[in-house]
Design a protein around this motif. Structure first.
Motif, mmCIF file in Angstrom:
data_model
loop_
_atom_site.group_PDB
_atom_site.id
_atom_site.type_symbol
_atom_site.label_atom_id
_atom_site.label_comp_id
_atom_site.label_asym_id
_atom_site.label_seq_id
_atom_site.Cartn_x
_atom_site.Cartn_y
_atom_site.Cartn_z
ATOM 1 N N LYS A 646 1.217 -1.246 0.088
ATOM 2 C CA LYS A 646 -0.411 -0.064 -0.308
ATOM 3 C C LYS A 646 0.603 1.364 -0.072
ATOM 4 C CE LYS A 646 -3.807 2.005 2.666
ATOM 5 N NZ LYS A 646 -4.568 2.091 3.699
ATOM 6 N N GLY A 650 0.761 3.757 -3.283
ATOM 7 C CA GLY A 650 0.488 5.216 -2.758
ATOM 8 C C GLY A 650 1.614 6.053 -3.104
ATOM 9 N N ARG A 711 -5.414 -3.807 -5.587
ATOM 10 C CA ARG A 711 -4.467 -2.537 -4.651
ATOM 11 C C ARG A 711 -3.615 -1.919 -5.222
ATOM 12 N NH1 ARG A 711 -3.452 -7.409 -1.028
ATOM 13 N NH2 ARG A 711 -0.993 -7.831 -2.172
ATOM 14 N N SER A 714 -6.743 0.086 -7.158
ATOM 15 C CA SER A 714 -7.431 1.147 -5.787
ATOM 16 C C SER A 714 -6.225 2.474 -5.468
ATOM 17 C CB SER A 714 -7.915 0.522 -4.876
ATOM 18 O OG SER A 714 -7.808 1.181 -2.972
ATOM 19 N N ALA A 715 -5.492 2.042 -5.535
ATOM 20 C CA ALA A 715 -3.706 3.550 -5.809
ATOM 21 C C ALA A 715 -3.798 3.572 -6.580
ATOM 22 C CB ALA A 715 -2.576 2.706 -4.952
ATOM 23 N N PRO A 751 -9.307 -4.636 -0.765
ATOM 24 C CA PRO A 751 -9.342 -2.841 -1.903
ATOM 25 C C PRO A 751 -11.074 -2.787 -3.096
ATOM 26 C CG PRO A 751 -7.815 -5.173 -2.742
ATOM 27 C CD PRO A 751 -8.422 -5.312 -0.573
ATOM 28 N N SER A 754 -12.249 -0.076 -1.342
ATOM 29 C CA SER A 754 -11.957 0.652 -1.754
ATOM 30 C C SER A 754 -12.058 1.287 -3.279
ATOM 31 C CB SER A 754 -10.424 0.929 -1.756
ATOM 32 O OG SER A 754 -10.487 0.559 -0.093
ATOM 33 N N GLN A 805 -12.513 -1.476 6.892
ATOM 34 C CA GLN A 805 -13.024 -0.970 5.836
ATOM 35 C C GLN A 805 -14.656 -0.527 5.351
ATOM 36 O OE1 GLN A 805 -10.648 0.385 4.155
ATOM 37 N NE2 GLN A 805 -11.806 0.957 2.246
#
Length: 1176
Positions: A646, A650, A711, A714-715, A751, A754, A805
């Motif tokens: 993560k 990010g 993931r 989502s990032a 994720p 998200s 979450q």
């Protein structure tokens, strides 16, 4: 000259008849009442505090000594030839002139000197009344009082006339605003005010304090060649100040102590001037004696000898006055009950040691500084440390501090953890001075106690510790690379912290130039393996140092946890912009190489990627720099494909967003790279979800691959709009499949939630500002409703990460799509507003109980902190605080009804240490929004808490621990409810109805009857009339039972309302003083300051215990004896302070004086046990 000799001879005759500090004698002057003079010891001895009642030596009298007790204060000296002078008690020229701050102090001193030279008694009375009125006293010293009353009687009469209203303004009412300028006023205190001029901190009274000290100094300077040596002014003034300093009235002691120590400072300057004159005369005399007898000037040698003798007598007289002030005032007041008085003494003692080192820079005086390092009040310790800074800051004075350093170095090192940040800051500065002037004083083991402060939360303290570290370890480095190697060795070997940003921020002020050497840092990072280059741990640490330095230079913000700096000036902003451009030009060419070298390590790659948003990429417009940016884009794509963490994803998303800025020439290349990444991720995401939905069984490798893709998506979604790639439908199907089957693991669901959340937010941001198509609104409304129902189902998932979450996303989405979305000119967005249903509210409340207010998660328990010191418990607490803050936002933004806050408020007292600030802010906002509803919510919280206890423990709930916590909660609510009397009475009536409702049978007490004990806590602040109203209402509710039952809760509540039972305490009682706790010195070491991060490498080191076996029997005896000495009173509560300020100061007993005998003085010179002090 002749008149001066006659005056001197008269004073000398008086002095010869006076008794010294240890001798006796009678006066045999030429008149019936000779002019007094202080005793004339052979040398200035100020170090001894034996016989400190020095006032008795100022005005001895054989006739009165026979009936005078040893501690009795003698009559005040006076001139025999002066005639009584009437004094106007309604005017005080000096006081009013100093208060108005309009007259020049030197002019005032000249005018007063003219008055004094014309009539000594009139001039002295004017000065004495100025001192008395400066104390805030109404009384006036008259000639009759001066002639007939003894010193103690005079002070007693002034004490009776003492009043808090400032004298000199009797024709004005208290509270009057006196204009001092266009926008400045002086407000006189009220009659009930305990303040006096020196205690008030407003600007006019601060100016008065400065003028007060300045006038006394000007008087001494103007009188240095005349009135000081007349045998009347100075002895009489010193006697008056000594008596005032021994008064029980705080104002007298405070003002007279300040005047006395300032007087001693000026007398010291006079003594220095006389010493210089004597040196000059001695040189002239030696030169004259060196001549042949025939060549000498007639009478020159005799005149020089006579002048030398006169100067010696004058210097001796001045030294006697200084001795009188030190022993009569300082020795008593340095341990006064009032901390401001103790601070004044320590401040002036430091000045004396610097200015008059020959007399004061001795071990006998340094012990006062050492003892007062243990004072309980921070302002006193601060003045001591500042006094020591003046001594250690100069090599000449620091050379005399070897014994002091060896004795009190341990205490100084312990004070770096002082509970007062300002004191700890000055102590670190003091230790830094010791590095410069006393190189061998601090060993490496001593310095290791200062090094951890570079990670302190207070930035000034951390910067001071950074300077200490730089002077001790890093200043010897010749070039930047040597400096960096030393810095990395300290960072890695000390194992104090995991984040280099705090270390960089601490060193920024002293080593900023080397930390901004971008070329040197980058070249060191790009070097080959050892021995030329750095080891892998050093490379990782240096990348963190580089990232922190870039952020500090480009943004100027301190790291998280440290207080922000002041708003930067325009010049500083221009300098930051120039530095940002320079570092961009230096780092852009090397960023692709750094990212290629460290791309395999996720943590290091994250630090490199964090550099990109801090750079000024718009300045990179040359073709050479554009080529480097294109290479950076390629490396960034590889990082996204290589990692799935993560943090690194990010950082890569934020770096790509910075490269996609419209003003950059590389915008097309960045958009192309984003499109390629989005195509790959969307294709793999849709294929993986479709395969998962159709598979008969879930393969772990496929699940891991799908979780990594989600993931990454989502990032990337968090900073870029990926809605054109249409991934909402497959993600929603996956979430629905997980809700139906429960087979999808949390690593996939988190994720996915998200991605759906970001998809809705991006669609909402793309809505036009006006004339929104209905189809688009309906589509977004449908997606939002579907997503909320899916997240509501995830709240029941067995995986806690999925629940957290879902809860966080629901809190954000309900807030964004709340009632305020359609306010103003956005009424057309009303279809998008989501109103939470009762089921959703119930599930969110249950989540709060299970995850936020769970007793197993209570951070207040010691077992919740992991022993490895990794900070995992603090990170979990931070996550729970974020979840709680999200729910509180729904209450404050009126998304949820105020009644939903009962799920929070009933845990307010028990979890105050963890969530007190969040709940307190929620309480305040709810109260401002709806006072009545807020009060009912508090009452409902108490009722629900009691109902839960009844369900758990049954009717005997009042004997359980949970009921005590409920009473504590009611006590906290009482302080909030007492500000609205009508609402409080209404809540008490409603609470009585709740307590008496639904009895189980005739003659049986209601189940809710223990709630009356809770109401007793709520009504602790009721007035007498209000108690009568509540008592009448209680009896009215009990009428249906006929005679009042004798149930204990009901009887206790009735007795309390009738005043027959003591009211419950709304606050803990003040701590009683112990016999051995009267000293201002703390008995425990100061607490450690708050550090900056949760990632501390190891807990605090234990302090070595005090070895009692190493103490001799005599030291143990003195330690136990000194515990019985009551040196001063401790100020605790505000009421106790007012009472103790009027209590007499207790003198050491004979046992304490014996412990300070001359035979043990050298042994105990720096032994703080004589005051009952133990080193912390």
């Amino acid at each position: 000259m002749a008149s001066r000799r006659r005056t001197r001879s008269r004073g000398a005759a008086s002095s010869s008849g006076s008794s010294g500090a240890t001798g006796t004698g009678s006066s045999s002057g030429p008149s019936s009442r000779p002019s007094p003079s202080p005793p004339a010891p052979s040398s200035l001895d100020l170090s001894s505090d034996s016989g400190s009642d020095f006032e008795a030596t100022l005005r001895p009298s054989a006739k009165r000594r026979r009936r005078q007790p040893p501690a009795h204060v003698p009559k005040r000296p006076r001139q025999e030839h002066s005639s009584p002078v009437p004094i106007d008690s309604d005017s005080s020229t000096l006081y009013q002139a100093v208060l108005s701050a309009t007259a020049d102090l030197e002019t005032l001193a000249d005018e007063w000197l003219e008055t004094y030279q014309g009539n000594q008694e009139k001039g002295f009375l004017e000065l004495a009344n100025f001192l008395v009125r400066s104390c805030g006293c109404r009384g006036v010293v008259t000639p009759k009082m001066l002639q007939e009353l003894q010193s103690s009687e005079l002070i007693q009469q002034l004490t009776q006339d003492f009043a808090e209203v400032m004298p000199g303004w009797g024709w004005l009412a208290a509270g009057t605003r006196l204009p001092l300028g266009p926008c400045a006023y002086l407000v006189l205190p009220t009659q009930e005010s305990p303040e006096y001029p020196l205690s008030m901190g407003t600007q006019p009274w601060r100016r008065f304090r400065v003028g007060f000290c300045g006038l006394l100094a000007a008087v001494v300077r103007r009188c240095r060649s005349s009135a000081i040596f007349d045998g009347f002014l100075m002895p009489t003034l010193v006697a008056l100040l000594t008596c005032l300093a021994d008064s029980q009235v705080r104002a007298f002691r405070h003002t007279s102590t300040l005047a006395a120590v300032k007087l001693l400072t000026e007398l010291g300057e006079v003594a220095l001037g006389i010493g210089l004159q004597r040196d000059g005369d001695r040189r002239h005399l030696e030169a004259e004696l060196g001549k042949e007898p025939g060549h000498r000037a007639a009478g020159r040698v005799e005149a020089l000898l006579e002048r030398s003798q006169e100067l010696q007598e004058q210097q001796q007289e001045v030294e006697d006055l200084m001795n009188a002030i030190f022993k009569g005032v300082f020795v008593h007041r340095y341990r006064d009950v009032v901390p401001q008085i103790r601070a004044i003494c320590m401040e002036e003692l430091g000045i004396w040691m610097r200015s008059f080192s020959a007399s004061f820079l001795t071990d006998g005086h340094l012990k006062y500084l050492g003892w007062t390092l243990h004072d309980k009040q921070g302002e006193v310790r601060l003045q001591v440390v500042k006094a020591l800074q003046g001594l250690y800051g100069h090599p000449g004075t620091a050379a005399h501090l070897e014994l002091f350093t060896s004795r009190f170095k341990g205490r100084l090192l312990a004070m770096v953890l002082d509970k007062e940040p300002e004191v700890a800051l000055e102590v670190v500065k003091l230790l830094t001075m010791m590095l410069d002037t006393m190189e061998d004083a601090l060993l490496e083991v001593d310095c290791c106690q200062v090094y951890p402060l570079v990670y302190a939360a207070s930035r000034p303290l951390a910067s001071a510790a950074g300077l200490f570290l730089y002077r001790r370890l890093l200043a010897s480095a010749g070039d930047t690379q040597s400096f960096l190697r030393l810095l990395l060795d300290f960072f890695l070997e000390s194992q104090l912290h995991e984040h280099a940003a705090y270390l960089v921020d601490s060193l920024w002020d002293c080593a900023g130039a080397r930390l901004r050497d971008w070329e040197g840092i980058s070249s060191l990072l790009l070097q080959a393996a050892p021995p030329e280059g750095l080891a892998p741990p050093q490379e990782q640490a240096l990348v963190q140092v580089l990232a922190a330095s870039v952020a500090q230079a480009a943004q100027g913000h301190p790291p998280v946890g440290r207080e922000p700096l002041k708003k930067p000036s325009a010049q500083l902003r221009r300098a930051q912009a120039e530095e940002r451009t320079r570092l961009s030009l230096c780092l852009v060419p090397v960023l692709p190489q750094l990212l290629a070298k460290f791309s395999a390590d996720a943590e290091t790659a994250t630090a490199v990627l964090e550099l990109v948003p801090s750079l000024e990429l718009a300045s990179c417009r040359s073709r050479r720099l554009e080529r480097h940016l294109q290479l950076l884009l390629g490396q960034l794509q590889e990082v996204v494909q290589k990692h799935s963490g993560k943090g690194v994803l990010g950082a890569a998303s934020r770096a790509l967003h910075a490269l996609c800025a419209p003003e950059l020439p590389t915008r097309p290349h960045a958009d192309l790279a984003l499109g390629i990444l989005a195509d790959q991720l969307a294709e793999r995401c849709q294929a993986g979800i479709a395969e998962l939905l159709q598979a008969a069984s879930l393969d772990e490798e496929e699940l891991y691959s799908l979780a990594a893709v989600l993931r990454r998506t989502s990032a990337l979604f968090s900073a870029h709009d990926l809605t054109p790639w249409q991934i909402f439908e497959p993600c929603a199907k996956l979430l629905q499949y997980a809700a139906d089957t429960g087979e999808v693991p949390g690593q996939v669901l988190v994720p996915t939630i998200s991605c759906l959340h970001f998809h809705l937010l991006w669609e909402l941001s793309r809505l036009p500002s006006a004339n929104v198509p209905k189809e688009q609104l309906q589509s977004l409304r449908s997606k939002a409703g579907t997503f909320c129902s899916l997240c509501q189902g995830c709240l029941a998932d067995p995986d806690s990460s999925v629940q957290e979450q879902a809860f966080m996303v629901l809190s954000d989405l309900l807030l964004v799509l709340g009632p305020r979305l359609a306010q103003g000119d956005r009424e057309e967005l009303q279809p998008l507003v989501l109103v939470p249903e009762a089921g959703l509210h119930a599930q969110m409340a249950a989540f709060l109980v299970d995850h936020i207010f769970n007793h197993g998660h209570h951070h207040g328990h010691e077992e919740a902190v992991p022993p490895d010191g990794t900070g995992g418990a603090l990170q979990e607490l931070h996550q729970r605080r974020l979840l709680l803050a999200g729910f509180c936002k729904l209450l404050l933004q009126e998304v949820l009804e105020l009644g939903a806050a009962t799920d929070l408020f009933k845990h307010y007292a028990k979890f105050y240490s963890d969530y007190g600030d969040i709940l307190r802010e929620t309480l305040g906002s709810a109260r401002r929004r709806d006072r009545q509803g807020w009060g009912r919510t508090l009452l409902l919280s108490l009722q629900q808490a009691l109902s839960e206890l009844l369900l758990q423990q049954g009717p005997g709930v009042a004997a359980g621990e949970g009921f005590s916590e409920l009473l504590l909660l009611a006590r906290r609510f009482s302080a909030l409810l007492s500000q609205d009397r009508a609402a409080l009475l209404a809540l008490l009536r409603e609470g009585i109805r709740f307590a008496l409702q639904d009895p189980p049978g005739p003659g049986q007490p209601p189940l809710n009857l223990p709630f009356l004990e809770v109401l007793k806590e709520l009504s602790a602040r009721l007035r007498r009339t209000e108690r009568g109203e509540i008592l009448a209402y209680l009896e009215q509710q009990c009428q249906e039972w006929g005679a009042l039952p004798s149930w204990p809760p009901l009887a206790s509540y009735r007795r309390w309302l009738q005043g027959e039972e003591g009211a419950p305490s709304s606050r803990p009682p003040p701590r009683r003083r112990r016999p051995d706790d009267s000293s201002p010195w703390p008995s425990t070491p100061p607490a450690s300051p708050a550090l900056t991060s949760t990632a501390l490498r190891g807990g605090p080191q234990p302090r070595p215990a005090l070895s009692w076996d190493s103490l001799s029997s005599s030291q143990l005896r003195r330690r136990s004896e000194a515990q019985r000495l009551s040196l001063m009173e401790e100020e605790e509560e505000e009421e106790v302070q007012e009472e103790s300020s009027l209590e007499p100061l207790q003198e050491p007993s004979e046992l304490g004086r014996a412990a300070l005998g001359s035979q043990d003085r050298l042994q105990d010179l720096f032994d703080s046990s004589i005051l009952g002090i133990e080193d912390a």
